[in-house]
Design an enzyme around this catalytic site. Sequence first.
Site, PDB file in Angstrom:
ATOM      1  N   ARG A  31       0.650  -1.132  -0.094  1.00 55.64           N
ATOM      2  CA  ARG A  31      -0.013   0.020   0.049  1.00 55.64           C
ATOM      3  C   ARG A  31       0.725   1.079  -0.129  1.00 55.64           C
ATOM      4  O   ARG A  31       0.507   2.062   0.591  1.00 55.64           O
ATOM      5  CB  ARG A  31      -1.114   0.082   1.319  1.00 55.64           C
ATOM      6  N   ARG A  35      -3.350   6.783   1.213  1.00 52.19           N
ATOM      7  CA  ARG A  35      -3.751   7.915   1.917  1.00 52.19           C
ATOM      8  C   ARG A  35      -2.939   8.318   2.775  1.00 52.19           C
ATOM      9  O   ARG A  35      -3.136   9.740   3.372  1.00 52.19           O
ATOM     10  CB  ARG A  35      -5.191   7.640   2.383  1.00 52.19           C
ATOM     11  N   ASP A  81      -6.885  -2.686  -7.577  1.00 50.19           N
ATOM     12  CA  ASP A  81      -7.406  -3.490  -6.183  1.00 50.19           C
ATOM     13  C   ASP A  81      -7.851  -4.972  -6.640  1.00 50.19           C
ATOM     14  O   ASP A  81      -8.409  -5.147  -7.557  1.00 50.19           O
ATOM     15  CB  ASP A  81      -8.747  -2.573  -5.769  1.00 50.19           C
ATOM     16  N   TYR A 158     -14.853 -11.796  -0.132  1.00 50.61           N
ATOM     17  CA  TYR A 158     -15.538 -10.695  -0.483  1.00 50.61           C
ATOM     18  C   TYR A 158     -16.725 -10.655  -1.046  1.00 50.61           C
ATOM     19  O   TYR A 158     -17.854  -9.961  -0.974  1.00 50.61           O
ATOM     20  CB  TYR A 158     -14.469  -9.343  -0.820  1.00 50.61           C
TER      21      TYR A 158
HETATM   22  O1  1CP Z   1       0.150   0.721  -3.051  1.00 48.19           O
HETATM   23  C1  1CP Z   1      -0.249  -0.599  -3.447  1.00 48.19           C
HETATM   24  O2  1CP Z   1      -0.059  -1.724  -2.450  1.00 48.19           O
HETATM   25  C2  1CP Z   1      -1.189  -1.021  -4.547  1.00 48.19           C
HETATM   26  C3  1CP Z   1      -2.442  -0.909  -4.619  1.00 48.19           C
HETATM   27  C4  1CP Z   1      -3.567  -1.682  -3.786  1.00 48.19           C
HETATM   28  C5  1CP Z   1      -3.180  -3.086  -3.205  1.00 48.19           C
HETATM   29  C6  1CP Z   1      -2.301  -4.100  -3.727  1.00 48.19           C
HETATM   30  C7  1CP Z   1      -4.576  -1.504  -3.182  1.00 48.19           C
HETATM   31  C8  1CP Z   1      -5.275   0.055  -3.195  1.00 48.19           C
HETATM   32  N1  1CP Z   1      -5.415  -2.634  -2.984  1.00 48.19           N
HETATM   33  C9  1CP Z   1      -4.411  -3.387  -2.965  1.00 48.19           C
HETATM   34  C10 1CP Z   1      -4.810  -4.947  -2.369  1.00 48.19           C
HETATM   35  C11 1CP Z   1      -6.144  -5.334  -1.753  1.00 48.19           C
HETATM   36  N2  1CP Z   1      -7.371  -4.643  -1.538  1.00 48.19           N
HETATM   37  C12 1CP Z   1      -6.075  -6.369  -0.510  1.00 48.19           C
HETATM   38  C13 1CP Z   1      -4.902  -7.213  -0.395  1.00 48.19           C
HETATM   39  C14 1CP Z   1      -3.765  -6.493   0.631  1.00 48.19           C
HETATM   40  C15 1CP Z   1      -4.289  -5.991   2.083  1.00 48.19           C
HETATM   41  O3  1CP Z   1      -4.620  -7.288   2.664  1.00 48.19           O
HETATM   42  O4  1CP Z   1      -4.075  -5.061   2.560  1.00 48.19           O
HETATM   43  C16 1CP Z   1      -7.465  -6.196  -0.233  1.00 48.19           C
HETATM   44  C17 1CP Z   1      -7.927  -7.399   1.089  1.00 48.19           C
HETATM   45  C18 1CP Z   1      -8.036  -5.175  -0.631  1.00 48.19           C
HETATM   46  C19 1CP Z   1      -9.482  -5.041  -0.514  1.00 48.19           C
HETATM   47  C20 1CP Z   1      -9.598  -3.561  -0.009  1.00 48.19           C
HETATM   48  N3  1CP Z   1      -9.519  -2.412  -1.083  1.00 48.19           N
HETATM   49  C21 1CP Z   1      -9.691  -2.890   1.250  1.00 48.19           C
HETATM   50  C22 1CP Z   1      -9.802  -3.736   2.616  1.00 48.19           C
HETATM   51  C23 1CP Z   1     -11.239  -4.051   2.929  1.00 48.19           C
HETATM   52  C24 1CP Z   1     -11.425  -4.799   4.248  1.00 48.19           C
HETATM   53  O5  1CP Z   1     -11.930  -5.766   4.431  1.00 48.19           O
HETATM   54  O6  1CP Z   1     -11.127  -3.937   5.323  1.00 48.19           O
HETATM   55  C25 1CP Z   1      -9.756  -1.596   1.073  1.00 48.19           C
HETATM   56  C26 1CP Z   1     -10.080  -0.600   2.254  1.00 48.19           C
HETATM   57  C27 1CP Z   1      -9.816  -1.287  -0.282  1.00 48.19           C
HETATM   58  C28 1CP Z   1      -9.726   0.114  -0.847  1.00 48.19           C
HETATM   59  C29 1CP Z   1      -8.352   0.543  -1.286  1.00 48.19           C
HETATM   60  N4  1CP Z   1      -7.651  -0.314  -2.218  1.00 48.19           N
HETATM   61  C30 1CP Z   1      -6.286   0.324  -2.478  1.00 48.19           C
HETATM   62  C31 1CP Z   1      -6.402   1.561  -1.653  1.00 48.19           C
HETATM   63  C32 1CP Z   1      -5.135   2.663  -1.587  1.00 48.19           C
HETATM   64  C33 1CP Z   1      -7.602   1.568  -1.142  1.00 48.19           C
HETATM   65  C34 1CP Z   1      -7.981   2.656  -0.267  1.00 48.19           C
HETATM   66  C35 1CP Z   1      -9.014   3.497  -0.982  1.00 48.19           C
HETATM   67  C36 1CP Z   1      -8.971   4.928  -0.527  1.00 48.19           C
HETATM   68  O7  1CP Z   1      -8.248   5.699  -1.437  1.00 48.19           O
HETATM   69  O8  1CP Z   1      -9.850   5.399   0.247  1.00 48.19           O
END
Ligand code: 1CP
Length: 349
Positions: A31, A35, A81, A158
């Site tokens: 990540r 943010r 994502d 999910y």
């Molecule tokens: O910078 C990076 O790492 C690249 C982008 C990336 C990656 C690899 C994002 C952007 N998401 C992911 C993978 C991801 N998405 C995972 C696997 C890794 C992990 O466990 O963190 C999972 C479970 C998700 C699902 C997801 N997408 C969640 C989690 C929900 C939960 O169960 O709590 C969330 C909050 C997102 C949104 C998201 N994806 C990425 C970002 C930067 C965000 C936040 C969105 C925003 O800007 O508000």
Amino acid sequence: MTDQAADRPAKTILRALAGEALPVPPVWMMRQAGRYLPEYKATRAQAGDFLSLCYTPELAAEVTLQPIRRYGFDAAILFADILLVPQALGADLWFVTGEGPRLSTIDGPDGVAALKPVDAIHETLAPVYETVRILSRALPRETTLIGFAGAPWTVATYMIAGRGTPDQGPAHRLKDEQPAAFDALMARLTEATIEYLSAQVQAGAEVVKIFDSWAGSLKGDDFDRYALAPAKRIIAALKARHPGLPIIAFPREAGAHYIRFARATGADCVALDNSVSAEWAAQKVQVDGCVQGNLAPSHLVTGGPALIAETRRIVQAFAGGPHIFNLGHGITPDADPDNVSRMIEAIRG
Ligand code: 1CP
């Protein structure tokens, strides 16, 4: 005269993935575009919402590059994502600000039957491949481009619940009560993941990573059947299509299962969460190849001497073998960007 270009060593991440123990481990962060960075928030505001950011190649490439410009990480990870694949298979997907993702739910065979065929995913995911193409032209030559997808189990949790869940209860229930429907969903996701990652590689991704964030809730045989076996199948299929492609797998919170997972899946590197100690993992997991991890993300919020001590301890613990420095999970929005600089300074000295 030596040819400077030919003499230049291969990218550090690729050397570590090939099994080399480097004097200074390469580093990137899960990540790393996100943010905690003001420039990310600005680009996200410009995109309007999170999904528009994912599907606008110029903006997705821009946020991927931001942490590379600011910190000079050794790898960039494609901005996208894991939930874009369910959407490409026909699920409804939206993000609720401050809460997280929401999807249409699957509660039986009809929901699985209604999904689109695997071949159809490229129509929705084409902008992601365009982001990869832009990045492979724009990145500094020493920076490795990592593509990624969610593992079938994590993505299924999910799709079944329609949201993130603390214990993945709805997915466990479908698995235990309607195994045929659950297996059909897992099979569809496994094939979709292979096609999606293969298309990322064709577009220019040099490494791919498979995120199984909820692997830790699979116990006993379930771990083998729904985390280990799909990873093995995806890795074998990708390596058959793209010989030599390095693959990182992240079965988060797999605990003692990490050892078998590293041996059995054919992954070139396993990513370690911060529930396992670096000293344990160096002895038990790193003997089988490269490891990535495993600083607790909370240190980037709290900083101070503990951040430096913990960073150095992890570097030291893994110094005897191939290691890519990373966090045990994603950096959180409340992290201090200056602490990331301090972490990198402690690694690179
Ligand atoms: O910078 C990076 O790492 C690249 C982008 C990336 C990656 C690899 C994002 C952007 N998401 C992911 C993978 C991801 N998405 C995972 C696997 C890794 C992990 O466990 O963190 C999972 C479970 C998700 C699902 C997801 N997408 C969640 C989690 C929900 C939960 O169960 O709590 C969330 C909050 C997102 C949104 C998201 N994806 C990425 C970002 C930067 C965000 C936040 C969105 C925003 O800007 O508000």
